[in-house]
Design a protein around this motif. Structure first.
Motif, mmCIF file in Angstrom:
data_model
loop_
_atom_site.group_PDB
_atom_site.id
_atom_site.type_symbol
_atom_site.label_atom_id
_atom_site.label_comp_id
_atom_site.label_asym_id
_atom_site.label_seq_id
_atom_site.Cartn_x
_atom_site.Cartn_y
_atom_site.Cartn_z
ATOM 1 N N ASN A 8 0.824 -1.209 0.000
ATOM 2 C CA ASN A 8 0.000 0.000 0.000
ATOM 3 C C ASN A 8 0.859 1.262 0.000
ATOM 4 N N ILE A 9 1.968 1.217 0.724
ATOM 5 C CA ILE A 9 2.903 2.349 0.736
ATOM 6 C C ILE A 9 3.481 2.568 -0.662
ATOM 7 N N ILE A 10 3.834 1.479 -1.318
ATOM 8 C CA ILE A 10 4.364 1.569 -2.685
ATOM 9 C C ILE A 10 3.296 2.092 -3.641
ATOM 10 N N GLN A 11 2.045 1.695 -3.411
ATOM 11 C CA GLN A 11 0.960 2.162 -4.282
ATOM 12 C C GLN A 11 0.796 3.679 -4.183
ATOM 13 N N ILE A 12 0.964 4.225 -2.990
ATOM 14 C CA ILE A 12 0.912 5.683 -2.841
ATOM 15 C C ILE A 12 2.015 6.338 -3.669
ATOM 16 N N ARG A 13 3.225 5.803 -3.557
ATOM 17 C CA ARG A 13 4.357 6.362 -4.306
ATOM 18 C C ARG A 13 4.129 6.282 -5.818
ATOM 19 N N ASN A 14 3.496 5.205 -6.256
ATOM 20 C CA ASN A 14 3.315 4.992 -7.700
ATOM 21 C C ASN A 14 2.152 5.782 -8.290
ATOM 22 N N THR A 15 1.121 6.043 -7.481
ATOM 23 C CA THR A 15 -0.090 6.686 -8.013
ATOM 24 C C THR A 15 -0.177 8.180 -7.692
ATOM 25 N N SER A 16 0.556 8.631 -6.667
ATOM 26 C CA SER A 16 0.582 10.043 -6.266
ATOM 27 C C SER A 16 -0.814 10.662 -6.201
ATOM 28 N N PRO A 17 -1.676 10.158 -5.303
ATOM 29 C CA PRO A 17 -3.038 10.686 -5.219
ATOM 30 C C PRO A 17 -3.065 12.161 -4.823
ATOM 31 N N LEU A 18 -4.047 12.886 -5.375
ATOM 32 C CA LEU A 18 -4.245 14.291 -5.032
ATOM 33 C C LEU A 18 -5.154 14.360 -3.809
ATOM 34 N N VAL A 19 -4.664 15.007 -2.755
ATOM 35 C CA VAL A 19 -5.381 15.044 -1.479
ATOM 36 C C VAL A 19 -5.761 16.488 -1.161
ATOM 37 N N HIS A 20 -7.055 16.738 -1.092
ATOM 38 C CA HIS A 20 -7.568 18.077 -0.803
ATOM 39 C C HIS A 20 -7.657 18.257 0.709
ATOM 40 N N ASN A 21 -6.881 19.184 1.234
ATOM 41 C CA ASN A 21 -6.841 19.441 2.672
ATOM 42 C C ASN A 21 -7.511 20.763 3.025
ATOM 43 N N ILE A 22 -8.540 20.697 3.855
ATOM 44 C CA ILE A 22 -9.033 21.897 4.530
ATOM 45 C C ILE A 22 -8.571 21.727 5.970
ATOM 46 N N THR A 23 -7.430 22.286 6.261
ATOM 47 C CA THR A 23 -6.788 22.041 7.547
ATOM 48 C C THR A 23 -6.410 23.344 8.209
ATOM 49 N N ASN A 24 -5.680 23.275 9.310
ATOM 50 C CA ASN A 24 -5.475 24.492 10.097
ATOM 51 C C ASN A 24 -4.159 25.188 9.785
ATOM 52 N N TYR A 25 -4.136 26.476 10.091
ATOM 53 C CA TYR A 25 -2.968 27.316 9.780
ATOM 54 C C TYR A 25 -1.693 26.820 10.462
ATOM 55 N N VAL A 26 -1.842 26.243 11.648
ATOM 56 C CA VAL A 26 -0.673 25.846 12.435
ATOM 57 C C VAL A 26 0.147 24.783 11.711
ATOM 58 N N VAL A 27 -0.529 23.880 11.000
ATOM 59 C CA VAL A 27 0.150 22.680 10.489
ATOM 60 C C VAL A 27 0.251 22.600 8.972
ATOM 61 N N MET A 28 -0.254 23.569 8.259
ATOM 62 C CA MET A 28 -0.357 23.432 6.796
ATOM 63 C C MET A 28 0.962 23.032 6.144
ATOM 64 N N ASN A 29 2.026 23.723 6.492
ATOM 65 C CA ASN A 29 3.319 23.439 5.873
ATOM 66 C C ASN A 29 3.806 22.038 6.229
ATOM 67 N N ASN A 30 3.688 21.677 7.506
ATOM 68 C CA ASN A 30 4.150 20.350 7.955
ATOM 69 C C ASN A 30 3.389 19.224 7.270
ATOM 70 N N THR A 31 2.069 19.346 7.236
ATOM 71 C CA THR A 31 1.280 18.259 6.668
ATOM 72 C C THR A 31 1.465 18.164 5.154
ATOM 73 N N ALA A 32 1.592 19.312 4.490
ATOM 74 C CA ALA A 32 1.827 19.283 3.043
ATOM 75 C C ALA A 32 3.153 18.600 2.733
ATOM 76 N N ASN A 33 4.191 18.894 3.521
ATOM 77 C CA ASN A 33 5.494 18.263 3.304
ATOM 78 C C ASN A 33 5.438 16.762 3.574
ATOM 79 N N ALA A 34 4.688 16.358 4.600
ATOM 80 C CA ALA A 34 4.566 14.931 4.908
ATOM 81 C C ALA A 34 3.855 14.194 3.774
#
Length: 265
Positions: A8-34
């Protein structure tokens, strides 16, 4: 299940899904990088005028109420309704559930839309289920993860959601399974947004992994193992944050299975 986790981890790397985040200001940069580090593609968009279109082009949606306000409330509800309409998976992170009446009121509206997955700490999950008067200390948990198992079962029964309780032991509860993950490190609690990062990573996995319970287990075991390995190389929370991002990017199959601690109940 264990044999599928790395695939499943490899499938993420191979398919690069687009993930729409409505998240908070505190973590936006951290979560986007992760999300980028695991091979997925984050988009952080909360304008009411575009969230429905963003959901339309994304594989999944992340709704995180950390820095909640009335504008974001409307955007979250629009996006979640659109995800349901398009039969796209979405995850709710009920940050600070139980802390204020406004937060609980918004969560009640979002919950009524039946998230695919709910991820929170024990206090948040208990508050969300309204099964206890447990106090939430800001966004930190005052309860242990195993104290929220019954609350998780209530949420699953009422909303058909998979519930992930984060803590020293991460517990994933679905209609027919309960899985405990014993990875991670206590220093992770000193990095702001560790839970929000977990939610964003789960959001990535549910976008492309058909078995949603397995997707959640894959995501949580990955972050827990990465946190454990990164902590061994870190002098403190600052370097831990950097090392987690690096290890999310370069973890190997051998490292993953050497560290994995999974228990099925």
């Amino acid at each position: 299940m264990e044999n599928n986790l790395w695939n499943n981890i490899i499938q993420i790397r191979n398919t690069s899904p687009l993930v729409h985040n409505i998240t908070n200001y505190v973590v936006m940069n951290n979560t986007a990088n992760a999300v980028l580090a695991i091979g997925a593609s984050p988009i952080m968009a909360h304008a009411k005028s575009e969230v429905e279109e963003m959901v339309n082009i994304s594989h999944s949606l992340v709704v995180n109420i950390g820095t909640l306000d009335e504008y974001w409330e409307e955007a979250m509800l629009l996006a979640a309704k659109k995800a349901n309409e398009l039969n796209k998976p979405w995850i709710l992170d009920p940050v600070g559930a139980g802390a204020t009446s406004y937060r609980d009121s918004v969560l009640s509206k979002i919950l009524s839309l039946n998230p695919t997955v709910i991820r929170g700490n024990a206090s948040e999950i208990i508050a969300l289920s309204k099964s206890s008067n447990t106090i939430t200390k800001g966004v930190d948990s005052t309860a242990k993860s195993n104290e929220a198992i019954e609350a998780a079962k209530i949420l699953t029964q009422n909303h058909k959601s998979i519930v992930c309780i984060s803590g020293e032991t991460d517990i994933i509860s679905s209609e027919d399974q309960e899985i405990h993950l014993k990875n991670g490190h206590s220093m992770m609690t000193k990095v702001t947004g560790s839970g929000c990062t977990a939610t964003a990573i789960i959001g990535s996995f549910i976008g492309v992994i058909e078995n949603k319970t397995e997707a959640v287990v894959s995501a949580m075991s990955l972050l827990g193992i990465v946190g454990e390995i990164a902590a061994e190389q870190s002098a403190g929370p600052g370097s831990l944050q950097l090392n987690i991002t690096d290890k999310l990017y370069n973890i190997t199959e051998d490292e993953f299975y050497d560290y994995l601690k999974i228990v099925k109940q």
